[in-house]
Each structure stands twice: as structure tokens, then as C-alpha cells.
Design an enzyme around this catalytic site. Sequence first.
Site, PDB file in Angstrom:
ATOM      1  N   HIS A 201       0.809  -1.096  -0.053  1.00 18.66           N
ATOM      2  CA  HIS A 201      -0.029   0.144   0.030  1.00 18.66           C
ATOM      3  C   HIS A 201       0.689   1.369   0.041  1.00 18.66           C
ATOM      4  O   HIS A 201       1.295   1.813   1.097  1.00 18.66           O
ATOM      5  CB  HIS A 201      -0.928  -0.064   1.148  1.00 18.66           C
ATOM      6  CG  HIS A 201      -1.634   1.268   1.484  1.00 18.66           C
ATOM      7  ND1 HIS A 201      -1.976   1.567   2.734  1.00 18.66           N
ATOM      8  CD2 HIS A 201      -1.924   2.279   0.664  1.00 18.66           C
ATOM      9  CE1 HIS A 201      -2.755   3.079   2.541  1.00 18.66           C
ATOM     10  NE2 HIS A 201      -2.647   3.331   1.172  1.00 18.66           N
ATOM     11  N   LYS A 274      -5.280  19.246   6.262  1.00 21.35           N
ATOM     12  CA  LYS A 274      -4.038  19.466   6.479  1.00 21.35           C
ATOM     13  C   LYS A 274      -2.972  18.433   5.709  1.00 21.35           C
ATOM     14  O   LYS A 274      -1.842  18.654   4.912  1.00 21.35           O
ATOM     15  CB  LYS A 274      -3.466  19.668   7.973  1.00 21.35           C
ATOM     16  CG  LYS A 274      -4.124  20.966   8.463  1.00 21.35           C
ATOM     17  CD  LYS A 274      -3.479  21.280   9.894  1.00 21.35           C
ATOM     18  CE  LYS A 274      -4.040  22.649  10.244  1.00 21.35           C
ATOM     19  NZ  LYS A 274      -3.379  22.829  11.557  1.00 21.35           N
ATOM     20  N   PHE A 275      -3.526  17.249   5.984  1.00 20.01           N
ATOM     21  CA  PHE A 275      -2.664  16.020   5.329  1.00 20.01           C
ATOM     22  C   PHE A 275      -2.551  16.212   3.698  1.00 20.01           C
ATOM     23  O   PHE A 275      -1.525  15.979   3.248  1.00 20.01           O
ATOM     24  CB  PHE A 275      -3.180  14.551   5.769  1.00 20.01           C
ATOM     25  CG  PHE A 275      -2.663  13.629   4.978  1.00 20.01           C
ATOM     26  CD1 PHE A 275      -1.329  13.105   4.857  1.00 20.01           C
ATOM     27  CD2 PHE A 275      -3.618  12.699   4.196  1.00 20.01           C
ATOM     28  CE1 PHE A 275      -0.861  11.910   4.365  1.00 20.01           C
ATOM     29  CE2 PHE A 275      -2.885  11.722   3.377  1.00 20.01           C
ATOM     30  CZ  PHE A 275      -1.740  11.198   3.218  1.00 20.01           C
ATOM     31  N   ASN A 276      -3.753  16.430   3.250  1.00 20.55           N
ATOM     32  CA  ASN A 276      -3.560  16.670   1.792  1.00 20.55           C
ATOM     33  C   ASN A 276      -2.873  17.749   1.338  1.00 20.55           C
ATOM     34  O   ASN A 276      -2.408  17.807   0.202  1.00 20.55           O
ATOM     35  CB  ASN A 276      -5.310  16.892   1.157  1.00 20.55           C
ATOM     36  CG  ASN A 276      -6.034  15.468   1.099  1.00 20.55           C
ATOM     37  OD1 ASN A 276      -5.354  14.415   0.930  1.00 20.55           O
ATOM     38  ND2 ASN A 276      -7.345  15.577   1.342  1.00 20.55           N
ATOM     39  N   ALA A 277      -2.960  18.737   2.198  1.00 20.67           N
ATOM     40  CA  ALA A 277      -2.318  20.068   1.918  1.00 20.67           C
ATOM     41  C   ALA A 277      -0.771  19.839   1.744  1.00 20.67           C
ATOM     42  O   ALA A 277       0.176  20.680   0.921  1.00 20.67           O
ATOM     43  CB  ALA A 277      -2.440  21.027   2.860  1.00 20.67           C
ATOM     44  N   GLU A 475      -9.969   2.710   8.121  1.00 21.95           N
ATOM     45  CA  GLU A 475      -9.095   3.663   8.666  1.00 21.95           C
ATOM     46  C   GLU A 475      -9.693   4.567   9.827  1.00 21.95           C
ATOM     47  O   GLU A 475      -8.987   4.916  10.775  1.00 21.95           O
ATOM     48  CB  GLU A 475      -8.369   4.489   7.593  1.00 21.95           C
ATOM     49  CG  GLU A 475      -7.327   5.327   8.113  1.00 21.95           C
ATOM     50  CD  GLU A 475      -6.431   6.278   7.159  1.00 21.95           C
ATOM     51  OE1 GLU A 475      -5.465   6.613   7.167  1.00 21.95           O
ATOM     52  OE2 GLU A 475      -7.356   6.064   5.820  1.00 21.95           O
ATOM     53  N   HIS A 494      -5.446  -0.614   5.586  1.00 20.92           N
ATOM     54  CA  HIS A 494      -5.653   0.171   7.064  1.00 20.92           C
ATOM     55  C   HIS A 494      -6.250  -0.931   7.953  1.00 20.92           C
ATOM     56  O   HIS A 494      -5.644  -1.702   9.000  1.00 20.92           O
ATOM     57  CB  HIS A 494      -6.505   1.262   7.123  1.00 20.92           C
ATOM     58  CG  HIS A 494      -5.370   2.386   6.347  1.00 20.92           C
ATOM     59  ND1 HIS A 494      -4.180   2.792   6.952  1.00 20.92           N
ATOM     60  CD2 HIS A 494      -5.725   3.258   5.153  1.00 20.92           C
ATOM     61  CE1 HIS A 494      -3.676   3.709   6.191  1.00 20.92           C
ATOM     62  NE2 HIS A 494      -4.462   3.927   5.314  1.00 20.92           N
ATOM     63  N   ASP A 549       2.292   3.499   2.864  1.00 21.27           N
ATOM     64  CA  ASP A 549       1.318   4.592   2.512  1.00 21.27           C
ATOM     65  C   ASP A 549       1.746   5.813   1.740  1.00 21.27           C
ATOM     66  O   ASP A 549       1.653   5.796   0.754  1.00 21.27           O
ATOM     67  CB  ASP A 549       0.673   4.806   3.921  1.00 21.27           C
ATOM     68  CG  ASP A 549      -0.725   5.688   3.564  1.00 21.27           C
ATOM     69  OD1 ASP A 549      -1.019   5.682   2.393  1.00 21.27           O
ATOM     70  OD2 ASP A 549      -1.402   5.848   4.413  1.00 21.27           O
ATOM     71  N   ASP A 550       2.507   6.731   2.540  1.00 18.89           N
ATOM     72  CA  ASP A 550       3.059   7.575   1.892  1.00 18.89           C
ATOM     73  C   ASP A 550       4.345   8.188   2.398  1.00 18.89           C
ATOM     74  O   ASP A 550       4.563   9.239   3.265  1.00 18.89           O
ATOM     75  CB  ASP A 550       2.157   9.132   2.184  1.00 18.89           C
ATOM     76  CG  ASP A 550       0.733   8.729   1.370  1.00 18.89           C
ATOM     77  OD1 ASP A 550       0.646   8.875   0.190  1.00 18.89           O
ATOM     78  OD2 ASP A 550      -0.234   8.444   2.598  1.00 18.89           O
TER      79      ASP A 550
END
Length: 654
Positions: A201, A274-277, A475, A494, A549-550
Amino acid sequence: MPSFMRVAISGEETSGVPFADLHEASDALIKALLIRAKYMKASHQSFPTITKRFLRRVCDEEHDYLAEDDSIVHQKKESILDHPIDAPSGHGAPFECTMEPPANYHLQVRNGVFQEEEEGEDENDGSLFAPPFTLAEFIADQNLLFALVADGPIKSFCYRRLNYLTSKHDLHVLLNEIREAATQKQVSHRDFYNVRKVDTHVHASSCMSQKHLLRFIKKKMKNEMGVAVCKLADGTSMTLQQARFDCLNLTAFDLSVDMLDVHCDRNTFHRFDKFNAKYNPVGESRLREIFIKTDNYMEGRYFAEILKEVMSDLEESKYQNAEYRLSIYGRSRDEWDKLAAWAVKYNMYSDNVRWLVQVPRLFDVYKVNGQVENFEELITNIFEPLFEVTNDPSSHPDLHRFLQYVTGIDSVDDESKPERVMFDKDAALPNEWTKHDNPSYAYYLYYMFANLVVLNNFRKARGFSTFVLRPHCGEAGPVHHLVTGFMVGQNISHGLLLRKAPVLQYLYYLSQIGIAMSPLSNNSLFLNYQRNPLIEFLGRGLLVSLSTDDPLQFHFTKEPLIEEYSIAAQVWKLSSVEMCELARNSVIMSGFPHEIKKFWLGPNYTKEGVAGNDMSRTNVPDIRVAFRHETFLEELSTLFHTLKDLDCMDAAFN
């Protein structure tokens, strides 16, 4: 069969609950397993052969979805010389393939689901590849599972069984840990670092580390300042130098990791916005478009270059592999062609990488912006090119080439967003869904799954590869997302909320549904690391793997997957056996082809128990594999023998 110390429970009643409660729970859980088996068979996704065999014993009527799978042939190859560890390389011309002649089917959408009819066939005859279930049947099955998950006695039974599995694992480790470690030391050359492991993932747009992205941006700012990188609203192009000086007033020397500001910290906890930003370097969406998008003014050249650098690092490490997710939004019908053209043009292939396509659940945003009229248009934009290329590969030649390396479809977005409309029999059909509200999670997954069933049946008949559904699930948000995931997903990502749903957790165990868990990601967004249930799930025998994940947001090193393993090993004191078991799980649940898995895990890895384990490749002791297999058989026997005993009692009284 390996020799080790086993823990056995003796006596007439070994379940710990009254016989009537055991029968009620067994009956309900078996119905749930039958529901999953039905939908997995319909979509050409996998269901464990052991569980299927037990289901066949108690079913009065024949179900085609319980038939044995004879597509996998085992080979009697006993040594590495018979079957090498390294799969043959696919480099050279990976996107060359045969363009099969068209199948001459007519495609149309009915109630949000694609149908195919042969040319000249009466429309009333129905589709040759239609789903073997209706919307009403799906909702009825869903409601049955909702009732089962909320049933008090069944929850108590599953909670007891899960605690029993934990205790049994702890006793096994206490009695056999030294013997397992000694067995590992007897295997030459193999250790945790050189067993195959898959990052199951990870999103392609954030698969690089922040330092890697910074170094790449600096290199381009120094060497390609005059290159046109984007187009303004008035139609004029902007060079990288103009974007740097005029808009950001930055030099390559000024940039730092801190200024890039793509790493998550405590301020992103429970703040998905904020995570997407954080995907925007230096807080600028323009830089995100320039460097980590496939569809931009530069046709995704920079993104392809940095991705190829990441894939080169994987190839250098040899034993690390990844399944990167690329986005299809459903805003227009040419998205698939653009993505495939990007992949073929830049030769986006690696032996260590396979692709998944993620579909964000953003209908409400597209509707507000006037990009789609109704939900059916979104579904059409996502699936029509896939049906067209299956019907006639020459209609989308690049897409046909690219789909060789696409293994599945993911559904992504913030699960914690409230759902205003539930998915039930009164929900509007896709062509009638014209309001600005976003459909529910189950609504999205049902129509993606129903179309995937038709598509996979069509592709199977044509001799093409099929796709699996591997959604983000559990998640955050309501537990019922996990019910939908249980019905339609081969694996999920998740699965944190399973810790609050003992019935579903037990069903995920009995079905051996793969769960790609990302503790570092969860630690920054939804759940502190110490509370993450991964170690508990692993002990109980759920099919879990570690994933990143990221890496751009959550990791610091050049090898984020190893970083994920190392932190987990430190926090939870994982042994080498447990780390290798996680690595083996990741390969099993990954979308890499069966032929490649035979090299990585052994030619007979699909066999049950010890017969399917090749320790010279996996470094997982036969003792641990035998323990998992015997415990799984014991749990299934506890459930299924209850129904047989009751049948015998009924016969005696009658």
C-alpha cells in the site's frame, strides 16, 4: 511435519460457551462466509481453499462458487536448482504485446452497471457477463451482515475466540521461540534483509522521500530553468525560472526540507485536510502539478523521471518490491488513455513494481464544479475505456499494453467524513443521483464492484488479466465500511477499526483477507503508534502486512519499507520470525503474478501448511507455518463440527 511443542485443549466442550450459543454463532458465521465466497467467485477474486472445503461439507445444495479451483497446478520441484529464486527479468520491451482482434460486443450502461451484448442480439436477452446478483440481493446480504455484527451473543463468542487465539500464540512463542530461531540459523544465506517483501500500500505521488524530492527539484531548478513547465489561465506558458522567481521568489540554494514542508507532524492528527495540503511542495499546488502529476503541460515528464529513480532504488535493493497507486478521477473519459500514454511513453516498468489504480470518492466536488452531471457519468468515465479496450484492444492500444501491469483498483478518500445518505433499497440509481451530496462509501464500492464483476468476466473470456478490488477500508469512520470491504474486497488497506468489531475481525481471520497496515501513517493521522492493533492481528493469525502508505509524508530514509519494519521491530520487539512472516504475508497478498510468486516463495506456495512453505526462500520456520495451519484448521473445525453434531442430535430425536 516439524516437531515442536503443541498446546491442546481436551474435553467434550472446547469452545468455552454453551452448545446452543456455539450453534447460533456457527450458523451465523457460516452464512457470512458463504456470502463472501459468492461475491469472490463472481468477481474472480480469491477465497481460501481450506475454508471453502469446510463450507462444501455443510452445504446441502451445490454452489458453483464453492467448487475447487483447478487453475493452479503444483509442480514437484524440490531444490533451488529445480526452480531458481530469481524470476526472469521482464526488461527489454515490456509494453510489446499482441493486439487481439475485436470481439464485436455492444456496450451500454443499465442502472449504473455496464452490460455487453453480441452484435445483433436482442437487448432483452440480457448481458452474457452480467453479475449473478441484483442490487436488492446485495443490500439484503449487507443487512444480514449488519445484524450479525451487532448481535450480542455472537460478539461475545468471537471476542472469546480471538482472545483464545492470542493466548495460544503467546504460549506457542513461549514454548517454541528458541527452536524457531535455531531453525532459521540453519538456513544458509537467507535472513530478513534478503527475503522478498512487497510494499502493498503506497501511493505513487508520494513514494519518494522528502530529501529525494528536494534533491530532484534542486537539480531541475539548476539545469532546466528555461523549460516551459505549465500554462497560465491566459494561455501563455511559464518556465521553471519564472515559476521559481516570479511566483515563489526562491533559488535552489534557498530550498530546504523544512521549506518544502511536505512532512506530517502532530498538527495533521485527525486533520485530513492538512494532510492533503502536504502534497503541495512549499505549499504551492503549482509545484505539485509540475513535479508529481502524470497529466500536466509537460505530459508528466518530471514525475516519470523521479519515479524511475525510486524504481531504480528498488531494483538495486533487489528484495524490495512495491505496488504503486496511480489516480483515475472519473472526471473525463480520456483519463485512462492519458495515463497509459504516459506509462508507455516513459517506459514505466520495473520487475519490482506493479500498479494499482485508485479512484478518489469526490463526486460532490466534481458535481459542484460542473465536471459531471450525475453519478452514472462518473462510473462511465471510469469503466467505459476498460470495457472498450477489452472488446477491441486496438481502440486503446497504449491502455491495452499498460493494463498488463495493473493488478487492481483502490477506492480512496477520508473515511471520517460524515455520510448523509445510507445505501439501501431506497437510494437513488446512479443516473438519478444528481444532487450535490456525496454518495456513501458502500454506494461507491457496490457500483465499482458490480462493474468489476462484469469486466472481469469479460476479460476472463477474452483471455486477458483480471483485476481485484483493494479499497482503503477501516482507517476511520463507521465500522460498517468493513462490512462492505468484507463483501467485495480481496484485500483492504488499514483496517484499524477491526479492533472495535470482534465479529468482523474473526470473519476476516476465517476468510484470510489481506490487510495492508501502515502504523507510521496511522500515527500521524488517526491512531497513536502504541495503540495500533497490527501486533495483535499478527499474533491471532490475520493476514497482515506492513506498508508505507506515503513515504513523502511519514518517512525519512531512502528505504521507507525497511524503516517501517525497523520501527515496528523496535516498538513491538518483533523477532526475526515475525518480521519474515510479515514479509511472506506481503508477497502472498500482493498482486504480483502467480508465476513470479513461485520464484519468491517456492513452486508450491499455494499448498496448505508446511507443504507450501519453502524456508530457503521465505526464512519462515516450518514450525511457525505448521502452528498457523493447525490453529486455523482447529478454528474451522470448532465452527463446522457444531452443525454436524446438531444434525446428528436431530436425527437421534426424530
